[in-house]
Motif scaffolding. Structure first.
Motif, PDB file in Angstrom:
ATOM      1  N   LYS A 134      26.685 -15.084 -37.416  1.00  0.00           N
ATOM      2  CA  LYS A 134      25.431 -15.534 -36.813  1.00  0.00           C
ATOM      3  C   LYS A 134      24.403 -14.411 -36.859  1.00  0.00           C
ATOM      4  N   GLY A 135      23.222 -14.718 -37.368  1.00  0.00           N
ATOM      5  CA  GLY A 135      22.164 -13.731 -37.455  1.00  0.00           C
ATOM      6  C   GLY A 135      21.099 -13.920 -36.397  1.00  0.00           C
ATOM      7  N   MET A 136      20.577 -12.834 -35.878  1.00  0.00           N
ATOM      8  CA  MET A 136      19.454 -12.838 -34.941  1.00  0.00           C
ATOM      9  C   MET A 136      18.479 -11.753 -35.362  1.00  0.00           C
ATOM     10  N   THR A 137      17.214 -11.891 -34.960  1.00  0.00           N
ATOM     11  CA  THR A 137      16.199 -10.934 -35.401  1.00  0.00           C
ATOM     12  C   THR A 137      16.190  -9.654 -34.590  1.00  0.00           C
ATOM     13  N   SER A 138      16.844  -9.629 -33.446  1.00  0.00           N
ATOM     14  CA  SER A 138      16.777  -8.470 -32.556  1.00  0.00           C
ATOM     15  C   SER A 138      18.166  -7.986 -32.181  1.00  0.00           C
ATOM     16  N   GLN A 139      18.356  -6.661 -32.193  1.00  0.00           N
ATOM     17  CA  GLN A 139      19.626  -6.087 -31.778  1.00  0.00           C
ATOM     18  C   GLN A 139      19.900  -6.357 -30.307  1.00  0.00           C
ATOM     19  N   SER A 140      18.857  -6.305 -29.484  1.00  0.00           N
ATOM     20  CA  SER A 140      19.049  -6.555 -28.053  1.00  0.00           C
ATOM     21  C   SER A 140      19.503  -7.982 -27.804  1.00  0.00           C
ATOM     22  N   ASP A 141      19.017  -8.938 -28.615  1.00  0.00           N
ATOM     23  CA  ASP A 141      19.481 -10.323 -28.500  1.00  0.00           C
ATOM     24  C   ASP A 141      20.956 -10.435 -28.868  1.00  0.00           C
ATOM     25  N   LEU A 142      21.356  -9.687 -29.887  1.00  0.00           N
ATOM     26  CA  LEU A 142      22.755  -9.709 -30.320  1.00  0.00           C
ATOM     27  C   LEU A 142      23.677  -9.155 -29.234  1.00  0.00           C
ATOM     28  N   ILE A 143      23.258  -8.046 -28.611  1.00  0.00           N
ATOM     29  CA  ILE A 143      24.078  -7.461 -27.545  1.00  0.00           C
ATOM     30  C   ILE A 143      24.166  -8.403 -26.348  1.00  0.00           C
ATOM     31  N   LEU A 144      23.057  -9.069 -26.035  1.00  0.00           N
ATOM     32  CA  LEU A 144      23.074 -10.046 -24.942  1.00  0.00           C
ATOM     33  C   LEU A 144      24.034 -11.185 -25.268  1.00  0.00           C
ATOM     34  N   ALA A 145      23.986 -11.670 -26.510  1.00  0.00           N
ATOM     35  CA  ALA A 145      24.894 -12.744 -26.922  1.00  0.00           C
ATOM     36  C   ALA A 145      26.346 -12.279 -26.868  1.00  0.00           C
ATOM     37  N   LEU A 146      26.583 -11.010 -27.202  1.00  0.00           N
ATOM     38  CA  LEU A 146      27.940 -10.458 -27.139  1.00  0.00           C
ATOM     39  C   LEU A 146      28.443 -10.420 -25.703  1.00  0.00           C
ATOM     40  N   GLN A 147      27.613  -9.917 -24.791  1.00  0.00           N
ATOM     41  CA  GLN A 147      28.031  -9.786 -23.401  1.00  0.00           C
ATOM     42  C   GLN A 147      28.162 -11.127 -22.686  1.00  0.00           C
ATOM     43  N   SER A 148      27.456 -12.134 -23.201  1.00  0.00           N
ATOM     44  CA  SER A 148      27.595 -13.478 -22.625  1.00  0.00           C
ATOM     45  C   SER A 148      28.637 -14.290 -23.386  1.00  0.00           C
ATOM     46  N   HIS A 149      29.386 -13.619 -24.263  1.00  0.00           N
ATOM     47  CA  HIS A 149      30.510 -14.201 -25.002  1.00  0.00           C
ATOM     48  C   HIS A 149      30.107 -15.328 -25.960  1.00  0.00           C
ATOM     49  N   LYS A 150      28.859 -15.255 -26.420  1.00  0.00           N
ATOM     50  CA  LYS A 150      28.429 -16.153 -27.492  1.00  0.00           C
ATOM     51  C   LYS A 150      28.861 -15.594 -28.849  1.00  0.00           C
ATOM     52  N   LEU A 151      29.084 -14.274 -28.881  1.00  0.00           N
ATOM     53  CA  LEU A 151      29.573 -13.590 -30.069  1.00  0.00           C
ATOM     54  C   LEU A 151      30.820 -12.797 -29.692  1.00  0.00           C
ATOM     55  N   ASP A 152      31.679 -12.574 -30.685  1.00  0.00           N
ATOM     56  CA  ASP A 152      32.874 -11.764 -30.453  1.00  0.00           C
ATOM     57  C   ASP A 152      32.658 -10.315 -30.867  1.00  0.00           C
ATOM     58  N   GLY A 153      31.674 -10.081 -31.733  1.00  0.00           N
ATOM     59  CA  GLY A 153      31.375  -8.724 -32.173  1.00  0.00           C
ATOM     60  C   GLY A 153      30.012  -8.672 -32.833  1.00  0.00           C
ATOM     61  N   VAL A 154      29.447  -7.485 -32.897  1.00  0.00           N
ATOM     62  CA  VAL A 154      28.138  -7.289 -33.528  1.00  0.00           C
ATOM     63  C   VAL A 154      28.251  -6.140 -34.526  1.00  0.00           C
ATOM     64  N   ALA A 155      27.986  -6.416 -35.796  1.00  0.00           N
ATOM     65  CA  ALA A 155      28.021  -5.387 -36.831  1.00  0.00           C
ATOM     66  C   ALA A 155      26.687  -4.662 -36.878  1.00  0.00           C
ATOM     67  N   MET A 156      26.717  -3.341 -36.844  1.00  0.00           N
ATOM     68  CA  MET A 156      25.495  -2.547 -36.919  1.00  0.00           C
ATOM     69  C   MET A 156      25.821  -1.163 -37.455  1.00  0.00           C
ATOM     70  N   GLU A 157      24.794  -0.390 -37.751  1.00  0.00           N
ATOM     71  CA  GLU A 157      25.018   0.952 -38.258  1.00  0.00           C
ATOM     72  C   GLU A 157      25.622   1.839 -37.172  1.00  0.00           C
ATOM     73  N   LYS A 158      26.416   2.802 -37.622  1.00  0.00           N
ATOM     74  CA  LYS A 158      27.210   3.622 -36.709  1.00  0.00           C
ATOM     75  C   LYS A 158      26.377   4.322 -35.634  1.00  0.00           C
ATOM     76  N   PRO A 159      25.238   4.967 -35.970  1.00  0.00           N
ATOM     77  CA  PRO A 159      24.456   5.621 -34.909  1.00  0.00           C
ATOM     78  C   PRO A 159      23.965   4.643 -33.842  1.00  0.00           C
ATOM     79  N   SER A 160      23.571   3.434 -34.261  1.00  0.00           N
ATOM     80  CA  SER A 160      23.109   2.430 -33.300  1.00  0.00           C
ATOM     81  C   SER A 160      24.255   1.941 -32.430  1.00  0.00           C
ATOM     82  N   ALA A 161      25.406   1.727 -33.056  1.00  0.00           N
ATOM     83  CA  ALA A 161      26.575   1.293 -32.290  1.00  0.00           C
ATOM     84  C   ALA A 161      26.941   2.331 -31.237  1.00  0.00           C
ATOM     85  N   GLU A 162      26.923   3.593 -31.630  1.00  0.00           N
ATOM     86  CA  GLU A 162      27.262   4.657 -30.678  1.00  0.00           C
ATOM     87  C   GLU A 162      26.236   4.756 -29.552  1.00  0.00           C
ATOM     88  N   ALA A 163      24.962   4.468 -29.875  1.00  0.00           N
ATOM     89  CA  ALA A 163      23.917   4.510 -28.849  1.00  0.00           C
ATOM     90  C   ALA A 163      24.146   3.435 -27.800  1.00  0.00           C
TER      91      ALA A 163
END
Length: 492
Positions: free
Chosen positions: A178-207
């Motif tokens: 599932k694609g979204m235009t915003s990383q913050s939307d993806l993290i929100l979807a992850l925390q609300s269990h709409k997604l099981d994981g979010v793929a992103m670049e390593k520095p962003s993931a660590e942040a």
């Protein structure tokens, strides 16, 4: 919905390229003037999507929200070496390439990977950073997921238009991507269990993981080429002299290891500052700015939309000679076309499409697009209101010696306005909410500001609750005011 938006943006980009090829035959000869044009203008406009820490993100600096991050530091370095000022223009990631091709921005620094597909449309500098990919998951699922192959039967998210999104689509099996235009939307979807994981670049993931104890990061194990894991600066196709000059800056950044030595540590400080005070009250200025722009867009769009609607309604009601018939046909075609296309597409067309000929600011483009859209609907309300006025009123006015114009102005329209007032009020309420669409082109209304707060605080739900309440207050207040005037007209 995101796929449709991406397809529309791709089609718009293709149209831009066709206009550039056939409408500007001297572009090849003018390639060497790209550097001179920037230096003459004195300003370098950098396009970025500030929801990708530590590359670029929003932070509160000296009481004001600003775009910061390692990419911003690189942009400042580039502008300084060119002897010009840097101006940052924020928008969604999948709008950046179109903005570059239409001249809305001069360069893109947004953690963009110089893939072969992108090189066909834009020119890239040497790469300034090479990272990798990770998958962010909820910490409670750490024992369940190990890498991309663990998500069979689950849903993996990624930012649309990115290489990790394409990799997730191609390199996972039995996994919904599932694609979204915003990383913050993806993290929100992850925390609300709409997604099981979010793929992103390593520095962003660590942040994100370092600032949210409920998240964890795992290796992605994506098989990627070197260009897909590197970041470079994008310029408009044919900007040879400008790219060559900026390459000197990029090479210096790499030689002195400025990204790891200076730029990433500076970004880390802002990330820590963002999480010192994450209360919604701390960001009241951001929400107030959002309300201000929302009201500006709504009021202006209602005003101009009403004027357009009156003209279109009168044109559609015109009968008689060839000119009136032509105007009626044009007005009908306009109304049907506007009502038959999404407002989001209209906003993008006005900002990006018309941007080929006139460089309109994002706010102006948003007001124009929403006004044109509203005018089509208002025209139908007014036409219906005029037709609802008894024909005897017109005949009585004409028998008193009033002209057609006077009859329409003093007799028919006042009664029609009274009849359609509830519909016009509903249109006003709708525009308050529809103004949120212009956030896709970087207008700082309520939705845009809520995304800033979410990027600043890493809190997904709280900013949404705040803007829901604010939208309700705006619409409820407007509804009460409109009802007051409606009662006044009924007793007039």
């Amino acid at each position: 919905m995101k796929k449709k938006i991406g397809l529309l943006l791709a089609m718009l980009a293709a149209l831009v390229m066709m206009v550039g090829v056939f409408g500007n035959p001297t572009s090849a000869q003018a390639a060497d003037s790209s550097l001179a044009k920037i230096q003459k203008k004195g300003v370098l406009v950098m396009g970025t999507s500030p929801d990708y820490p530590p590359y670029e993100f929003q932070a509160t600096v000296k009481g004001k929200s600003a775009v910061v991050g390692m990419d911003v530091k690189i942009g400042e370095k580039v502008a300084k070496d060119l002897g010009v000022k840097l101006k940052i223009k924020s928008m969604s990631f999948d709008s950046l390439l179109v903005a570059l091709q239409t001249g809305k921005v001069d360069m893109i620094i947004s953690g963009m990977n110089p893939t072969p597909a992108r090189r066909k449309n834009v020119d890239f500098t040497h790469t300034y950073y090479k990272g990798g990919y990770e998958i962010v998951i909820n910490k409670t699922d750490k024992g369940k997921y190990k890498n991309k192959d663990s998500f069979g039967g689950g849903t993996l998210g990624a930012q649309t238009g990115t290489t990790q999104y394409n990799a997730a689509k191609k390199q996972t099996k039995n996994t919904k991507v599932k694609g979204m235009t915003s990383q913050s939307d993806l993290i929100l979807a992850l925390q609300s269990h709409k997604l099981d994981g979010v793929a992103m670049e390593k520095p962003s993931a660590e942040a994100y993981v370092s600032n949210n104890k409920q998240l964890a990061a795992i290796p992605s194990n994506f098989s990627m080429s070197s260009s897909a894991t590197s970041s470079a600066i994008a310029f408009r196709k044919g900007s040879t002299s400008l790219v060559n000059k900026v390459n000197q800056t990029v090479d210096q950044i790499k030689k002195e290891n400025l990204v790891k030595k200076d730029y990433l540590p500076a970004a880390g400080k802002y990330l820590k500052t963002n999480t010192v005070n994450t209360s919604m009250g701390h960001y009241w200025k951001a929400f107030l700015t959002g309300i201000e722009y929302t009201l500006i867009i709504t009021v202006c769009s209602v005003f101009f939309g009403f004027i357009i609607g009156v003209l279109l309604a009168l044109a559609r009601l015109g009968k008689g000679n060839f000119l009136k018939s032509l105007l009626r046909w044009i007005a009908t075609a306009y109304v049907e076309f506007i009502r038959g296309t999404p407002m989001m597409v209209q906003v993008m067309f006005v900002y990006f499409g018309l941007g080929l000929f006139v460089n309109l600011p994002a706010l102006t483009s948003g007001i124009i697009a929403i006004s044109l859209n509203s005018g089509a609907y208002v025209a139908e309300y007014i036409r219906g209101g005029i037709n609802s006025v008894d024909i005897g009123q017109t005949e009585a006015a004409r028998s008193l010696g009033m002209s057609n114009g006077e009859t329409m102005r003093f007799v028919v329209l006042p009664q029609a306005l009274k009849n359609i007032w509830p519909s016009l009020g509903n249109e006003f309420i709708t525009l308050i909410k529809d103004s949120s669409i212009v956030s896709i082109i970087g207008v700082t209304e309520l939705i845009y500001q809520s995304n800033i707060v979410r990027s600043d605080t890493y809190r997904g739900v709280a900013p949404i609750v705040v803007i829901m309440v604010l939208y309700f207050i705006l619409t409820f207040t407007a509804s009460r005011i409109l009802n007051y005037f409606e009662r006044k007209m009924q007793h007039a």
